[in-house]
Design a protein around this motif. Structure first.
Motif, PDB file in Angstrom:
ATOM      1  N   THR A   1      -7.087   4.559   3.086  1.00 43.00           N
ATOM      2  CA  THR A   1      -6.204   3.418   3.393  1.00 43.00           C
ATOM      3  C   THR A   1      -6.767   2.617   4.554  1.00 43.00           C
ATOM      4  O   THR A   1      -7.406   3.158   5.463  1.00 43.00           O
ATOM      5  CB  THR A   1      -4.786   3.892   3.747  1.00 43.00           C
TER       6      THR A   1
ATOM      7  N   SER B   1     -12.759  -8.038  -1.847  1.00 45.70           N
ATOM      8  CA  SER B   1     -12.369  -7.694  -0.484  1.00 45.70           C
ATOM      9  C   SER B   1     -13.625  -7.638   0.373  1.00 45.70           C
ATOM     10  O   SER B   1     -14.464  -6.741   0.210  1.00 45.70           O
ATOM     11  CB  SER B   1     -11.643  -6.335  -0.455  1.00 45.70           C
TER      12      SER B   1
ATOM     13  N   CYS C   1      -0.736  -2.688   3.053  1.00 44.28           N
ATOM     14  CA  CYS C   1      -1.990  -1.975   3.288  1.00 44.28           C
ATOM     15  C   CYS C   1      -2.854  -2.051   2.038  1.00 44.28           C
ATOM     16  O   CYS C   1      -2.368  -2.361   0.952  1.00 44.28           O
ATOM     17  CB  CYS C   1      -1.735  -0.516   3.681  1.00 44.28           C
ATOM     18  N   ASP C   2      -4.139  -1.784   2.240  1.00 45.80           N
ATOM     19  CA  ASP C   2      -5.078  -1.696   1.131  1.00 45.80           C
ATOM     20  C   ASP C   2      -5.495  -0.239   0.976  1.00 45.80           C
ATOM     21  O   ASP C   2      -5.653   0.486   1.970  1.00 45.80           O
ATOM     22  CB  ASP C   2      -6.312  -2.564   1.378  1.00 45.80           C
TER      23      ASP C   2
ATOM     24  N   HIS D   1      -6.408  -1.733   6.534  1.00 52.46           N
ATOM     25  CA  HIS D   1      -5.733  -3.036   6.614  1.00 52.46           C
ATOM     26  C   HIS D   1      -4.212  -2.872   6.658  1.00 52.46           C
ATOM     27  O   HIS D   1      -3.478  -3.570   5.961  1.00 52.46           O
ATOM     28  CB  HIS D   1      -6.123  -3.946   5.438  1.00 52.46           C
TER      29      HIS D   1
ATOM     30  N   MET E   1     -10.392  -1.849  -4.886  1.00 57.12           N
ATOM     31  CA  MET E   1      -9.317  -1.646  -3.922  1.00 57.12           C
ATOM     32  C   MET E   1      -7.970  -2.056  -4.521  1.00 57.12           C
ATOM     33  O   MET E   1      -7.905  -2.918  -5.397  1.00 57.12           O
ATOM     34  CB  MET E   1      -9.574  -2.470  -2.663  1.00 57.12           C
TER      35      MET E   1
ATOM     36  N   ASN F   1      -4.099  -5.160  -7.957  1.00 54.37           N
ATOM     37  CA  ASN F   1      -5.541  -4.975  -7.897  1.00 54.37           C
ATOM     38  C   ASN F   1      -6.171  -6.070  -7.040  1.00 54.37           C
ATOM     39  O   ASN F   1      -5.788  -7.234  -7.136  1.00 54.37           O
ATOM     40  CB  ASN F   1      -6.158  -5.015  -9.299  1.00 54.37           C
ATOM     41  N   ILE F   2      -7.120  -5.698  -6.213  1.00 54.49           N
ATOM     42  CA  ILE F   2      -7.855  -6.662  -5.393  1.00 54.49           C
ATOM     43  C   ILE F   2      -9.184  -6.934  -6.069  1.00 54.49           C
ATOM     44  O   ILE F   2     -10.020  -6.037  -6.218  1.00 54.49           O
ATOM     45  CB  ILE F   2      -8.078  -6.119  -3.966  1.00 54.49           C
TER      46      ILE F   2
ATOM     47  N   ALA G   1     -12.835  -1.905   4.520  1.00 54.65           N
ATOM     48  CA  ALA G   1     -12.561  -1.567   3.126  1.00 54.65           C
ATOM     49  C   ALA G   1     -13.694  -0.718   2.547  1.00 54.65           C
ATOM     50  O   ALA G   1     -13.453   0.247   1.821  1.00 54.65           O
ATOM     51  CB  ALA G   1     -12.375  -2.836   2.303  1.00 54.65           C
TER      52      ALA G   1
ATOM     53  N   HIS H   1      -3.906  -3.214  -3.398  1.00 50.04           N
ATOM     54  CA  HIS H   1      -3.069  -3.734  -2.320  1.00 50.04           C
ATOM     55  C   HIS H   1      -1.646  -3.238  -2.529  1.00 50.04           C
ATOM     56  O   HIS H   1      -1.058  -3.436  -3.595  1.00 50.04           O
ATOM     57  CB  HIS H   1      -3.091  -5.263  -2.307  1.00 50.04           C
TER      58      HIS H   1
END
Length: 311
Positions: free
Chosen positions: A26, A79, A46-47, A28, A1, A75-76, A84, A3
Motif C-alpha cells: 500500500t 501511476s 490509498c493505492d 499514497h 495498481m 484500476n489505475i 508505487a 486505487h
C-alpha cells in the motif's frame, strides 16, 4: 495498481489507517476528515499493488467496513511514482497472476443476472445463428457467436463452484437455462415466420451444409475446443484482459447449436435437434469444467507463490 476509496466512520478511521499502513503493497495514503456525507465519515484514499489487493480488501471486509462505510476499487492505468514501484516490489507475487476474488465475484454476479437485455442479446444472437445455419454461412455463425452473452453465467457458475457460493450458482444456472430456453423459443417462432415468408424452407434445412454441419454432429473435439476456450476466458476475466473474451466467444458453438436445435424443432427434425442439443451441452460442460479447474489452479498456485515469497 489499484486505487481504494473508503468511507470510514470517524471513530474507526485510526483503526483503518493503521491496518493500511501495516499492509504490504500500500502507498499514497490520504485521509480527508469529515468529507463523506452519505454515509457520514472520513474519506480515506490509498493505492495498492494488485498482487496485494485481495488481502487488503479482505482485511477491510473483515473489519465490517462494507457494512458501516464503503469500499470502492478502481484500476489505475498509469501511476508515475517511485513509491508505487516500491509498493509493487514489496508485494508478494506477480500482478498478472493475482486474482481479485471480490472483483471476480462482483463481475460474474452482474453478468449472471436474468435481465431483459441479457435475453434480448441471446435471442438476437440465436436468430442470427439460425440465418447462418440455414444459409450455410460461416460469417453469420461467427458474428452470432460474438454477440452471445452466455459466457457471463458460465463464468459465474465456475466461480460459484470454487467459492461455494450457492446464491451465485443458482443465479448463473437460472440465467443459463432460462436464457437459452427463451432464446430457442424466440428462434423457433422466428423460423416459423421466416418459413411463412418463404425465406426459410425445409429443403434448405435438410440440404447438405458443409460449412455448418459440425453444429449438430458433436464429437470429442467439440469438448476439447470448449475446454480450451473456457481456460482462456477465465484467465481473461481474472487478469482483466477483456479483449480475449472476443476470441473465446467465437471459439465455441453454444449459440449456433441452440439455433440449429430451435430450427430443427420447428421442422420436427429430431435427429438434428438431439445432435445440436448434444453439441450445446458439450460446449457448456467443457467451459464450466475448464473455468472451475482454472480458478482452482490459480488459487492453489497463488497460495504457494505467496507463501514462498513471504517465508
Amino acid at each position: 495498481m489499484l486505487h481504494l476509496r473508503l468511507i470510514v466512520p470517524a471513530p474507526r478511521t485510526e483503526e483503518v489507517v493503521a491496518t493500511l499502513e501495516k499492509s504490504v503493497g500500500t502507498t499514497h495514503l490520504a485521509v480527508v476528515p469529515g468529507a463523506a456525507r452519505s454515509p457520514s465519515g472520513d474519506l480515506v484514499l490509498c493505492d495498492v499493488a494488485r498482487e496485494a489487493g485481495d488481502e487488503v480488501i479482505g482485511r477491510l471486509r473483515d473489519m465490517g467496513l462494507a457494512e458501516c462505510g464503503s469500499i470502492s476499487v478502481e484500476n489505475i492505468d498509469l501511476s508515475l511514482s517511485s513509491r508505487a514501484e516500491q509498493a509493487e516490489e514489496e508485494a508478494p507475487g506477480a500482478a498478472a497472476d493475482a486474482v481479485l476474488w471480490e472483483q471476480l465475484t462482483n463481475a460474474t454476479d452482474e453478468e449472471s443476472r436474468f435481465t431483459v437485455t441479457y435475453v434480448a442479446f441471446l435471442a438476437v444472437a440465436t436468430m442470427l445463428a439460425a440465418c447462418g445455419v440455414m444459409l450455410d454461412n460461416a460469417i453469420l455463425i461467427v458474428g452470432a457467436m460474438a454477440v452471445g452473452p452466455e459466457f457471463g453465467p458460465l463464468a459465474g457458475l465456475s466461480t460459484a463452484l470454487v467459492l461455494r457460493s450457492r446464491h451465485l450458482g443458482v443465479r448463473s444456472l437460472y440465467a443459463l437455462i432460462g436464457g437459452f430456453a427463451a432464446a430457442m423459443v424466440f428462434t423457433s417462432g422466428f423460423a416459423w415466420l421466416m418459413d411463412t415468408l418463404g425465406l426459410f424452407t425445409f429443403d434448405m434445412f435438410e440440404a447438405p451444409r458443409p460449412n455448418t454441419s459440425f453444429i449438430w454432429q458433436p464429437d470429442w473435439m467439440s469438448f476439447v475446443v470448449a475446454f480450451l476456450a473456457g481456460i482462456a476466458g477465465t484467465l481473461s476475466l481474472t487478469s482483466s484482459k477483456s479483449a480475449a473474451l472476443i476470441g473465446v466467444a467465437i471459439s465455441v458453438t453454444t449459440v449456433p447449436a441452440a439455433a440449429n436445435a430451435a430450427v430443427a424443432l420447428s421442422y420436427t427434425d429430431y435427429g438434428q435437434f438431439w445432435g445440436s442439443t448434444g453439441q450445446l451441452l458439450a460446449n457448456l460442460g467443457g467451459i464450466v469444467l475448464a473455468g472451475t479447474l482454472t480458478l482452482l489452479t490459480q488459487k492453489a498456485l497463488w497460495s504457494v507463490q505467496h507463501k514462498h515469497t513471504t517465508d
